[in-house]
Motif scaffolding. Structure first.
Motif, short mmCIF file in Angstrom:
data_model
loop_
_atom_site.label_atom_id
_atom_site.label_comp_id
_atom_site.label_asym_id
_atom_site.label_seq_id
_atom_site.Cartn_x
_atom_site.Cartn_y
_atom_site.Cartn_z
N GLN A 28 0.80 -1.22 0.00
CA GLN A 28 0.00 0.00 0.00
C GLN A 28 0.84 1.28 0.00
O GLN A 28 0.36 2.35 -0.37
CB GLN A 28 -0.92 0.00 1.22
N TYR A 29 2.08 1.16 0.44
CA TYR A 29 2.96 2.33 0.54
C TYR A 29 4.36 1.90 0.12
O TYR A 29 4.90 0.94 0.67
CB TYR A 29 2.98 2.86 1.98
N THR A 59 1.54 5.37 -3.35
CA THR A 59 0.66 5.16 -2.20
C THR A 59 -0.73 4.79 -2.70
O THR A 59 -1.14 5.17 -3.79
CB THR A 59 0.54 6.44 -1.33
N ASN A 60 -1.46 4.03 -1.89
CA ASN A 60 -2.81 3.61 -2.25
C ASN A 60 -3.71 3.68 -1.01
O ASN A 60 -4.05 2.66 -0.40
CB ASN A 60 -2.79 2.19 -2.81
N PRO A 61 -4.11 4.90 -0.61
CA PRO A 61 -4.95 5.02 0.59
C PRO A 61 -6.31 4.38 0.40
O PRO A 61 -6.84 4.31 -0.71
CB PRO A 61 -5.06 6.54 0.78
N THR A 107 -1.17 4.31 9.18
CA THR A 107 -0.62 5.27 8.24
C THR A 107 0.87 4.94 8.08
O THR A 107 1.35 3.97 8.68
CB THR A 107 -0.76 6.72 8.74
N GLU A 108 1.59 5.73 7.29
CA GLU A 108 3.03 5.46 7.16
C GLU A 108 3.80 5.82 8.43
O GLU A 108 4.93 5.36 8.63
CB GLU A 108 3.61 6.20 5.94
N TYR A 157 -3.64 3.32 5.04
CA TYR A 157 -3.15 2.42 3.99
C TYR A 157 -3.42 0.95 4.28
O TYR A 157 -3.47 0.14 3.36
CB TYR A 157 -1.65 2.63 3.77
#
Length: 257
Positions: free
Chosen positions: A69-70, A80-82, A106-107, A144
């Motif tokens: 996802q990140y 990134t793919n939130p 989150t990251e 994410y």
């Protein structure tokens, strides 16, 4: 500069020993790879704040995080793919109906919907402290990856929330990412964005969430402690994660002497 090859490494059960540290032989092997212009990249279900000790020990600067996802390459965010907020809200409500708590990733941070015994078991299993509580983080920041904290009852979720995929990654949790999300997707996006489609790729892993990654690379290396179905997909099988399996596997591949 384009690397001569890229090696993707799962963490738990692979690059990390059972004590959740990187073996000295692995640290030396990673240094030797970089000296040959071979880029080592972490590919993990974890987020960046969970692996700071690994990045420090290995001096690695590239990560496929949160199951694709990140993506960070050489210290820079490249993909990134939130997750859609409405979809998170719907899953949160469904989880509450089953008395299942969640964690938002989150990251930079992890937050939980509430503390309970299964939450504590999960993070203790990972060797981490339980996260702080913020049940509305998804309304304020891009998320994410999600975790469902549950020991049973997995079957309730996939049919009701078909836009997610659910992967049991510990005895206490399911990783949740958008349908189609995986380490393999993160790898494909990295290669596409960086123009590395022609670079030879290798992957090391041990678990079910490494299956798609193995299919996305040129050469797959399973740890001896890997699940049987992953070994079936491997070009090479190396020693286990506590017996210098990374260094030995790189030699099997011909990447190290």
């Amino acid at each position: 500069m384009k690397p001569a090859a890229i090696c993707f490494f799962d963490l738990d059960g692979t690059l990390l020993t059972s004590d959740s540290v990187v073996a000295p032989s692995s640290v030396q092997a990673l240094q030797a790879l970089r000296a040959k212009n071979i880029m080592p990249i972490i590919a993990t279900g974890r987020t960046l704040c969970e692996i700071e000790h690994v990045l420090e020990a290995t001096k690695m600067t590239s990560v496929i995080a949160m199951n694709g996802q990140y993506v960070m390459y050489d210290g820079k965010e490249v993909y990134t793919n939130p997750i859609d907020v409405a979809e998170i809200k719907a899953l949160h409500e469904g989880a509450q109906s089953q008395c299942v708590e969640m964690a938002f990733y989150t990251e930079e941070k992890i937050r939980a919907t509430a503390q309970n015994e299964i939450m504590e078991k999960h993070y203790r299993y990972l060797g981490e402290a339980s996260p702080e509580i913020d049940a509305e983080l998804y309304l304020k920041e891009p998320i994410y990856m999600l975790l469902l904290l549950l020991e049973q009852g997995d079957d309730f979720f996939p049919e009701r929330y078909p836009y997610f995929q659910f992967v049991r990654n510990t005895p206490f949790s399911n990783d949740v990412v958008p349908k189609g999300g995986s380490k393999a997707r993160g790898i494909a996006k990295l290669l596409e964005v960086m123009g590395f489609e022609d670079v030879p790729t290798y992957a090391f892993g041990d678990g079910m969430n490494d299956l798609e990654m193995f299919e996305a690379v040129d050469y797959a290396v399973a740890m001896d402690n890997a699940v049987p179905s992953l070994k079936e997909k491997a070009a090479f099988i190396t020693a286990n994660n506590n017996e210098d399996g990374i260094a030995k596997g790189l030699r099997l591949c011909g990447l190290l002497e």
